[in-house]
Design an enzyme around this catalytic site. Structure first.
Site: not given
Ligand code: FAD
Ligand code: EPU
Length: 333
Positions: A159, A233, A329
């Site tokens: 990520r 998420s 995130e």
């Protein structure tokens, strides 16, 4: 150029935020013109599916609508496709499946634009963008010049990419080039894909069937942003030293974990948040999704600060209970 635009419908969290200036671009020239003499704070917007807006935006929002999918190289083994950054990611995935180009079927149904996909090296079900990435083109905001970035220059991680770190806010990604295989090489080992295929009586799956299985699994766990605001998420899965895992095992024998290297493991943040008692909890107008503890949701009318405050509470609680600091995130603005 439009003024005083509510971005509520432009992000999947569906929170209100007034942008003082807003424009779209569908060519590199238009993008260059928009940023040339701009002195305002700039926000490049794709599908708004990884963004939490916590205040009004006194600046210029530019929405990327550069379209087009072109084959730039075809050989015996693979194809290289040049894809406009404003293409919708899932529509691109479907295009590749229909044309028998393989490699991104496991990333079906990830919301957002192709241009944002390298930003955080999107991934799902054992595949990340870096596995099929060839290069990208991006407009340097300060100079108006187009630069080409190789895979190494993008510095992809879990990520992560250079565009979230050293080069944050400096480039507009305009085209992404993908190298896809002409040979079917399906990866069904990850997560519940095999179980989903078996439940349909499929023993030798096609690419389309794998894509459909991923779509079915995702739809059962992740809320559809059209019905319930969210950005997927909210936190990353933390990578921690093995000692921390052993510590947690004293009280939770069955804590799930995935090895990263000899010294560290990834622990699912969803497990930590569920075990701490947050799953399904509603706080004001927002909460933690009932089927996936890693997803924060807007039940309607939440503002960005409420959601941010909930995420801070969760981070503090997980730190107290497990000694692990979760990292967000989602991009917060
Ligand atoms: P935006 O939200 O519009 O932008 C995200 C960031 O990138 C912002 O900082 C923005 O300024 C910047 N940006 C966008 N476009 C450009 C550009 N062209 N040039 C420069 N900067 C740009 N992610 C995964 O990795 N895996 C998943 O499985 C996954 N599942 C999800 C499920 C749901 C239900 C939702 C809502 C989200 C999920 N996500 C997932 C997160 C999200 O879909 C991805 O991060 C996606 O790539 C974001 O694309 P976007 O176009 O919506 O980006
Ligand atoms: N888990 C729980 N409770 C929950 C959720 C998860 O205990 O409520 C535990 C379970 O042990 C489960 C494990 O976490 O087996 C993994 O859960 P899941 O397969 O749902 O995946 P995830 O780790 O929660 C990650 C990505 C997703 C991606 C899926 C599938 C991150 C931050 N998230 O989620 O990406 O779609 O794997 O590959 O890495 C996103 O980035 O927005 C995103 C949705």
């Amino acid at each position: 150029m439009q003024t005083n635009i509510d971005l509520k419908g432009y992000t999947t969290f569906g929170v209100s935020s007034i942008a003082s200036h807003f424009a779209t671009f569908s060519t590199i020239e238009e993008a260059r013109e928009l940023v040339k003499n701009n002195t305002r704070e700039l926000l490049v917007l794709g599908g708004g599916s990884n963004l939490l807006l916590t205040k009004n935006f006194e600046g210029l929002v530019v929405k990327n609508e550069i379209k087009g999918i072109t084959c730039v190289e075809l050989n015996q083994n693979d194809v290289i496709l040049k894809v406009g950054a404003g293409e919708v990611w899932h529509e691109f995935v479907i295009y590749t499946i229909e044309n028998n180009y393989y490699g991104i079927e496991n990333m079906s149904l990830i919301p957002g634009s192709v241009g944002a996909s390298p930003m955080q090296n999107i991934g799902a079900y054992g595949v990340e963008i870096k596995d099929v990435f060839e290069k990208l083109e991006a407009l340097e905001i300060a100079s108006g010049k187009i630069h080409t970035f190789s895979k190494e220059e993008c510095a992809f991680g879990y990520r992560e990419s250079v565009f979230k770190r050293n080069l944050k806010g400096k480039y507009i990604i305009t085209n992404v080039f993908f190298r896809l295989s002409l040979q079917e090489n399906l990866n069904t080992k990850y997560g519940a894909i095999e179980a989903e295929l078996a439940s349909k009586g499929i023993t030798k799956a096609t690419t389309k069937e794998v894509s459909d299985a991923v779509i079915a699994i995702r739809s059962s766990k992740l809320p559809n942003p059209v019905e319930l605001g969210n950005a997927g998420s909210f936190f990353k899965n933390p990578v921690v030293p093995v000692e921390i895992l052993n510590q947690i095992k004293i009280n939770y024998k069955n804590v799930p974990s995935y090895p990263v290297d000899d010294h560290s493991v990834k622990i699912p943040a969803g497990w930590l948040i569920e075990t701490a008692g947050w799953k399904g909890k509603q706080v004001g107008n927002c909460g933690v999704h009932k089927n996936q503890a890693l997803v924060l949701v807007n039940y309607g009318g939440a503002n960005g600060n409420e959601i941010l405050a909930l995420s801070t509470e969760i981070i503090e609680d997980i730190k107290t209970k497990f000694g692990i600091e979760l990292e967000r995130e989602v991009n917060i603005l």
